[in-house]
Design an enzyme around this catalytic site. Structure first.
Site, short mmCIF file in Angstrom:
data_model
loop_
_atom_site.label_atom_id
_atom_site.label_comp_id
_atom_site.label_asym_id
_atom_site.label_seq_id
_atom_site.Cartn_x
_atom_site.Cartn_y
_atom_site.Cartn_z
N HIS A 152 0.84 -1.20 0.00
CA HIS A 152 0.00 0.00 0.00
C HIS A 152 0.87 1.24 0.00
O HIS A 152 1.40 1.65 1.05
CB HIS A 152 -0.94 0.02 1.21
CG HIS A 152 -1.95 1.12 1.13
ND1 HIS A 152 -3.26 0.92 0.73
CD2 HIS A 152 -1.85 2.45 1.38
CE1 HIS A 152 -3.91 2.09 0.75
NE2 HIS A 152 -3.07 3.03 1.14
N THR A 206 -7.28 9.50 -3.74
CA THR A 206 -8.39 10.34 -4.21
C THR A 206 -7.90 11.66 -4.80
O THR A 206 -8.63 12.30 -5.56
CB THR A 206 -9.35 10.64 -3.05
OG1 THR A 206 -8.60 11.24 -1.98
CG2 THR A 206 -10.03 9.37 -2.56
N ARG A 213 -10.10 0.50 -6.39
CA ARG A 213 -10.26 1.02 -5.04
C ARG A 213 -11.59 1.71 -4.93
O ARG A 213 -11.94 2.55 -5.77
CB ARG A 213 -9.15 1.99 -4.68
CG ARG A 213 -9.12 2.33 -3.19
CD ARG A 213 -7.82 2.92 -2.82
NE ARG A 213 -7.57 3.07 -1.41
CZ ARG A 213 -7.19 4.20 -0.84
NH1 ARG A 213 -7.07 5.29 -1.60
NH2 ARG A 213 -6.93 4.27 0.45
N ARG A 246 -14.40 12.25 4.37
CA ARG A 246 -13.57 13.46 4.24
C ARG A 246 -12.77 13.42 2.93
O ARG A 246 -12.12 14.38 2.55
CB ARG A 246 -12.62 13.61 5.41
CG ARG A 246 -11.64 12.48 5.56
CD ARG A 246 -10.69 12.70 6.73
NE ARG A 246 -10.05 11.46 7.10
CZ ARG A 246 -8.97 10.97 6.50
NH1 ARG A 246 -8.43 11.63 5.48
NH2 ARG A 246 -8.45 9.82 6.88
N HIS A 257 -6.05 -0.41 6.08
CA HIS A 257 -5.78 0.11 7.42
C HIS A 257 -6.69 -0.50 8.50
O HIS A 257 -7.20 0.20 9.37
CB HIS A 257 -5.90 1.63 7.40
CG HIS A 257 -5.27 2.27 6.21
ND1 HIS A 257 -4.23 1.71 5.52
CD2 HIS A 257 -5.58 3.41 5.53
CE1 HIS A 257 -3.90 2.48 4.49
NE2 HIS A 257 -4.70 3.52 4.47
N ASP A 272 2.10 3.08 3.13
CA ASP A 272 1.19 4.20 2.87
C ASP A 272 1.97 5.47 2.49
O ASP A 272 1.43 6.58 2.50
CB ASP A 272 0.27 4.51 4.04
CG ASP A 272 -0.83 5.48 3.62
OD1 ASP A 272 -1.16 6.38 4.42
OD2 ASP A 272 -1.32 5.38 2.48
N ASN A 322 -2.52 13.56 4.07
CA ASN A 322 -3.48 14.04 5.08
C ASN A 322 -3.03 13.84 6.51
O ASN A 322 -3.85 13.61 7.40
CB ASN A 322 -4.83 13.33 4.88
CG ASN A 322 -5.48 13.75 3.59
OD1 ASN A 322 -5.53 14.93 3.27
ND2 ASN A 322 -5.92 12.80 2.80
O1 0GY Z 1 -3.41 7.16 1.97
C1 0GY Z 1 -4.27 6.54 2.59
O2 0GY Z 1 -4.45 5.32 2.43
C2 0GY Z 1 -5.12 7.26 3.51
C3 0GY Z 1 -5.69 8.45 3.19
C4 0GY Z 1 -5.91 8.98 1.86
C5 0GY Z 1 -6.35 8.22 0.82
O3 0GY Z 1 -6.44 6.93 0.90
C6 0GY Z 1 -6.72 8.81 -0.49
O4 0GY Z 1 -6.63 10.02 -0.68
O5 0GY Z 1 -7.15 8.01 -1.33
C7 0GY Z 1 -6.25 9.20 4.28
O6 0GY Z 1 -6.61 8.59 5.31
O7 0GY Z 1 -6.36 10.44 4.13
#
Ligand code: 0GY
Length: 307
Positions: A31, A77, A124, A130, A181, A256, A261
């Site tokens: 990840h 995202t 995904r 958020r 997670h 990760d 964030n």
């Molecule tokens: O990177 C992660 O897995 C966790 C985060 C962000 C995303 O997964 C994402 O933007 O797709 C998070 O908890 O902000």
């Protein structure tokens, strides 16, 4: 176009420590992400945050620094359903990376086939409020039907409180489900308490895979070393060790990186590797967690050929 990183957002550690744990040969970081660079791969207009650039060169440098052999690059995202940065990194990885993409419901079969040829092995579905607006579960269910013949799976990211509303949807998906997670448990609760019991019943009922990733996101005790060891996030360990003990052949690990964030501290990726020693205490645990399980899920053609 200029992209200004979200205010208060920490950026990744450019000089992580050297792990004191020797990872088994063939370890997979299952990840991690690639962000931009924005001038080549602009971030998505619908994003909820703007990261700093974290390109493929830095991602591969981290891999080599930590002693990791392969990586699974997961679409975040901030890039929405524009998978170009992901595909570019897969192309450059020379077989040492696989991908998990994000698509819209109107993705064509040709686009899915192109992603498969690039090394994508899953999609995904992000339910963290958020990070995304409303999630069209009917669209996602339809896409999941279309990726089943490709042998892909679905990676899901959700808050623990939302599992009751999502469990039936996940259970009906016609492909393996991988939870990011640990389903984000509240680590101030008892790892043997009803909340995590419920999560692990869901995992068992539907043969769900679980990533014991992101102690830095889940911990409330934070990074200070515990008992003088190069170990941190002690409050997360009981949860992760339960997953390793009870889901041993469907558990995955990842850094990760580049840790989007985060605002209160940025993890030392070398310490995240050391943390694995506490999560997977035996060499056999670590072989399954770091090599056998991710290879079976992401490089199945190699594992089957090796039989
Ligand atoms: O990177 C992660 O897995 C966790 C985060 C962000 C995303 O997964 C994402 O933007 O797709 C998070 O908890 O902000």
């Amino acid at each position: 176009m200029v992209f200004t990183p979200t205010a208060g957002w920490l950026t990744w550690d450019p000089s992580p420590s050297t792990p004191t744990v020797a990872l088994p040969p063939g370890t997979v970081d299952a990840h991690c992400h690639v962000f931009g660079p924005a001038e080549r791969f602009p971030f998505a207009p619908e994003r909820k945050y703007t990261p700093t650039d974290a390109g493929r060169e830095q991602l591969f440098a981290l891999r080599d620094h930590l002693g990791v052999a392969r990586q699974v690059i997961v679409q975040a995202t901030c890039h929405g359903t524009d998978n170009r940065a992901l595909v570019d990194a897969l192309d450059a990885a020379n077989g040492r990376a696989r991908g998990v993409a994000a698509v819209r419901g109107d993705v064509t079969d040709d686009e899915l086939a192109t992603l498969d040829r690039a090394g994508v092995r899953g999609l995904r579905f992000n339910f963290v409020k958020r990070l995304v607006d409303a999630v069209p579960t009917d669209e996602l269910a339809a896409v999941a039907e279309r990726i089943a013949p490709l042998g892909w799976h679905v990676v899901v990211y959700f808050e623990a409180a939302d599992l009751p509303d999502l469990e039936d949807f996940f259970g009906r998906l016609p492909v393996p489900v991988v939870v990011d997670h640990m389903g984000r448990p509240d680590v101030t609760r008892d790892a043997d308490g009803p909340g995590f019991d419920r999560f692990l019943r869901f995992v068992d009922r539907h043969d769900v895979w679980v990533k014991v990733s992101c102690p830095e996101r889940l911990s409330v005790t934070g990074p200070p070393a515990v008992d003088g060891e190069r170990h941190a996030y002690a409050d997360v360990v009981p949860f992760a060790r339960r997953v390793v003990a009870e889901v041993g052949d469907r558990v995955l690990w990842g850094t990760d990186w580049p840790h989007p964030n985060l605002t209160d501290h940025m993890p030392d990726d070398g310490l995240l590797v050391d943390h694995v020693r506490h999560v997977a205490p035996t060499p056999e645990d670590r072989q399954r967690l770091l090599v056998d399980n991710p290879m079976r899920l992401y490089w199945r053609e190699e594992t089957e050929a090796a039989r």
